[in-house]
Write a protein that holds these residues in place. Structure first.
Motif, short mmCIF file in Angstrom:
data_model
loop_
_atom_site.label_atom_id
_atom_site.label_comp_id
_atom_site.label_asym_id
_atom_site.label_seq_id
_atom_site.Cartn_x
_atom_site.Cartn_y
_atom_site.Cartn_z
N THR A 66 107.34 -52.01 -63.96
CA THR A 66 106.67 -50.70 -63.80
C THR A 66 105.71 -50.45 -64.94
O THR A 66 104.58 -49.98 -64.74
CB THR A 66 107.72 -49.58 -63.74
N GLU A 67 106.15 -50.80 -66.16
CA GLU A 67 105.30 -50.61 -67.35
C GLU A 67 104.02 -51.45 -67.24
O GLU A 67 102.94 -50.99 -67.57
CB GLU A 67 106.09 -50.99 -68.59
N ILE A 68 104.17 -52.70 -66.78
CA ILE A 68 103.02 -53.59 -66.62
C ILE A 68 102.08 -53.05 -65.55
O ILE A 68 100.84 -53.06 -65.72
CB ILE A 68 103.49 -55.03 -66.29
N LEU A 69 102.63 -52.56 -64.45
CA LEU A 69 101.79 -52.00 -63.38
C LEU A 69 101.02 -50.78 -63.88
O LEU A 69 99.82 -50.62 -63.56
CB LEU A 69 102.67 -51.64 -62.19
N ASP A 70 101.68 -49.93 -64.64
CA ASP A 70 101.00 -48.75 -65.19
C ASP A 70 99.85 -49.16 -66.12
O ASP A 70 98.77 -48.56 -66.11
CB ASP A 70 101.99 -47.88 -65.97
N LYS A 71 100.11 -50.20 -66.90
CA LYS A 71 99.08 -50.70 -67.82
C LYS A 71 97.89 -51.27 -67.05
O LYS A 71 96.73 -51.07 -67.41
CB LYS A 71 99.69 -51.78 -68.72
N ALA A 72 98.20 -51.97 -65.96
CA ALA A 72 97.14 -52.55 -65.12
C ALA A 72 96.30 -51.46 -64.46
O ALA A 72 95.07 -51.56 -64.37
CB ALA A 72 97.74 -53.47 -64.07
N LYS A 73 96.96 -50.39 -64.02
CA LYS A 73 96.25 -49.31 -63.32
C LYS A 73 95.28 -48.57 -64.24
O LYS A 73 94.29 -47.98 -63.77
CB LYS A 73 97.25 -48.33 -62.72
N GLN A 74 95.52 -48.64 -65.54
CA GLN A 74 94.58 -48.03 -66.48
C GLN A 74 93.21 -48.71 -66.40
O GLN A 74 92.18 -48.11 -66.72
CB GLN A 74 95.12 -48.13 -67.91
N TRP A 75 93.21 -49.97 -65.96
CA TRP A 75 91.96 -50.73 -65.84
C TRP A 75 91.22 -50.41 -64.54
O TRP A 75 90.22 -51.04 -64.23
CB TRP A 75 92.25 -52.23 -65.96
N LEU A 76 91.72 -49.45 -63.79
CA LEU A 76 91.01 -48.99 -62.59
C LEU A 76 90.18 -47.75 -62.89
O LEU A 76 89.53 -47.20 -62.00
CB LEU A 76 92.02 -48.67 -61.48
#
Length: 571
Positions: free
Chosen positions: A2-12
């Motif tokens: 979940t933490e990794i997904l949240d971090k990835a979504k910041q790049w959107l």
């Protein structure tokens, strides 16, 4: 996850360009297996700077990770170097996107009111190190991933002395970088502050390389037949011209590998440490009867040397062997000209052969030993200005002649290797026979390296566990020899395993362990600073009474190394 997904979504977010957002969205939508690897950590500075696979994500080399590194460095320079006009110089190698990345980095510096000298086309890393001081710059950057596979790129940072960053600057720069949000990067170039450079620096650099690499006027350079390969890298821009200017006229290039190409199409890996990478060059050498083969990696900081053994077959020297003979030759020439007076030193590293120390001692010259990486040898030059730096190297196929370049330098080292071979040839000997003479005089030292790849988060943990086991449950015997000491550079301690006495290691902390037996057998272990690997360095030695017995002794030492590898369950 979940933490990794949240971090990835910041790049959107709108901070990132459309291409980047689309790449990240596709990874999230398809639940791509490499999504975690792209975001589980931020790209870090290691022993060779920042290096990694290209692509979108915090753990990838891209416009934003490079931009953030450059913005952080710009902030640090602005805050700590009090000059009216800050200046940096930027070079790049043959890799995919290197030219584009170099322009992005130049834009960020210029946006921060820093004057930029940008090389017009690809250039060797040692020329960048030279250019920092030649142009009186406050820092330098080279975009390169050295000898890594073609999907990699990287970013090396140099300070005003021409060496790669070391403490305290490295930690403070990283702190500046890590404190930044990607939205704080200023990409708005001030083109008036970006100046293209080229031949005017090349000419001075090549002249300096010839001055430092040619140590005798009496060497017959026309009689040495040389094969050279750039392995599709940057050295094609400087090495052939340097050899020609020095007087080497019988030089043959491997044509199929001369054009710069980030795919490195003719080799599995553009690493001159590997015999396969130099096969086309050694095949050409056999065809034309050449005396020596030299190949360089893509950014031209390390070199592989192959010479004819006593049976006339081409044999690839390892980095320690090349380093040993270059050091012996430099010391011999310095002594002949009366330049050794007790105020000189040789540089080496903790995982390199101890034979260099013995050679330097025989000439009454000190060897200073630092951590792995040429930035520590460059630091020695800076820390001891009252001493003359003769030369220095490390086992990873790098050498530095004098201090005009403050990093490993395959341009001048190629010239020096040819000088050793040409001098030997005109005196009825050869490069290889001169190495055997060193072994007879000082002992036959044989080294071997194993690099075990452990990718991703699990791999990083596994590497740390292997080191932890070696640290907390030390070996008591190695191939039947009692272990005398364990040096732990992370703890800054050297423990005598016989007496229990502990002494302090006066070097910066580093995650390196070195075992030494009572007979001088040595094993070092360390994680790579630039690749997902753990490296094991083996060194064994024996007396050699004559050159005629070299093959027999070498076979015995090779067998000993293989027994140790099997004993440690490493192969």
């Amino acid at each position: 996850m979940t933490e990794i997904l949240d971090k990835a979504k910041q790049w959107l977010s709108p901070t990132f360009d459309t291409e980047t957002r689309q790449e990240i969205q596709q990874l999230i939508t398809t639940n791509a297996p490499d999504l975690a690897d792209r975001f589980y950590k931020d790209m870090e500075f290691g022993t060779g700077g920042m290096r990694g696979i290209m692509g979108a994500g915090t753990n990838r080399v891209n416009k934003y990770t490079l931009g953030r590194a450059t913005q952080g460095l710009s902030n640090y320079l602005t805050e700590n170097v009090k000059k009216e006009q800050l200046k940096v110089v930027i070079a790049y190698d043959c890799r995919h996107n290197s030219k584009k990345f170099a322009k992005i980095v130049a834009n960020v510096f210029s946006a921060n009111k820093i004057k930029v000298f940008l090389f017009e086309d690809l250039r060797a890393t040692p020329e960048l190190s030279f250019a920092v001081r030649h142009l009186d710059c406050d820092a330098g950057i080279v975009l390169t991933a050295s000898h890594n596979p073609s999907e990699y790129n990287g970013y090396k940072v140099y300070w005003a002395d021409g060496g790669q960053i070391v403490p305290p600057h490295d930690g403070k720069i990283i702190k500046n970088v890590n404190a930044l949000d990607f939205s704080e990067i200023n990409f708005n170039a001030n083109t008036a502050l970006i100046e293209s450079i080229g031949a005017e620096v090349d000419d001075v650099f090549i002249d300096a390389s010839v001055k430092h690499g040619c140590l005798s006027k009496s060497i017959d350079r026309k009689n040495l037949k040389v094969v050279f390969t750039s392995l599709h890298g940057t050295s094609i821009v400087s090495v052939p011209d340097t050899l020609a200017k020095a007087g080497y006229s019988d030089v043959h290039l491997v044509a199929e590998q001369s054009a710069p190409d980030g795919d490195f199409p003719t080799v599995m890996s553009p690493n001159p440490e590997e015999p396969e990478a130099l096969k086309m060059a050694t095949d050409l050498a056999d065809k034309i009867g050449a005396d020596i083969v030299v190949g360089t990696d893509p950014d031209c900081d390390r070199l592989g040397v192959a010479v004819r053994d006593t049976d006339g077959n081409m044999k690839l020297m390892n980095g320690n062997q090349t380093m040993v003979l270059m050091t012996e030759f430099l010391l011999k020439k310095w002594k002949e000209t009366g330049k050794i007076n007790g105020k000189q030193f040789i540089g080496s590293t903790i995982v390199s052969t101890e034979l260099v120390n013995a050679i330097a001692s025989s000439y009454h010259v000190e060897t200073k030993v630092g951590l792995t990486g040429f930035k520590w040898i460059a630091k020695m030059v800076k820390d001891f200005p009252e001493l003359d730096f003769i030369g220095g190297g490390e086992e990873s196929f790098g050498y530095m002649v004098g201090d005009f370049v403050r990093d490993k330098d395959a341009v001048t080292a190629t010239l020096l290797a040819c000088e050793v071979a040409a001098y030997a040839k005109q005196n009825g000997s050869s490069f290889y026979e001169e190495l055997l003479n060193v072994y007879v005089k000082n002992g036959f030292y044989k080294e071997h390296l194993i690099a075990i790849t452990k990718k991703g988060m699990d791999g990083a943990e596994e590497i740390q566990q292997m080191l932890s086991t070696m640290r907390n449950n030390p070996l008591k015997e190695i191939d039947g020899e009692q272990v005398a000491s364990l040096s732990d550079y992370q703890a800054s301690t050297k423990k005598d395993l016989i007496t229990g006495k502990i002494t302090t290691i006066e070097l910066p902390k580093s995650n390196v362990l070195i075992y030494q037996t009572i007979n001088g057998t040595r094993i070092a272990a360390r994680p790579s600073g630039t690749e997902p690997k753990i490296k094991f360095y083996f060194s064994v030695n024996a007396l050699l009474d004559s050159k005629e017995n070299a093959k027999k002794v070498e076979l015995e030492l090779d067998a000993k190394i293989q027994r140790i590898i099997k004993e440690m369950k490493l192969g």
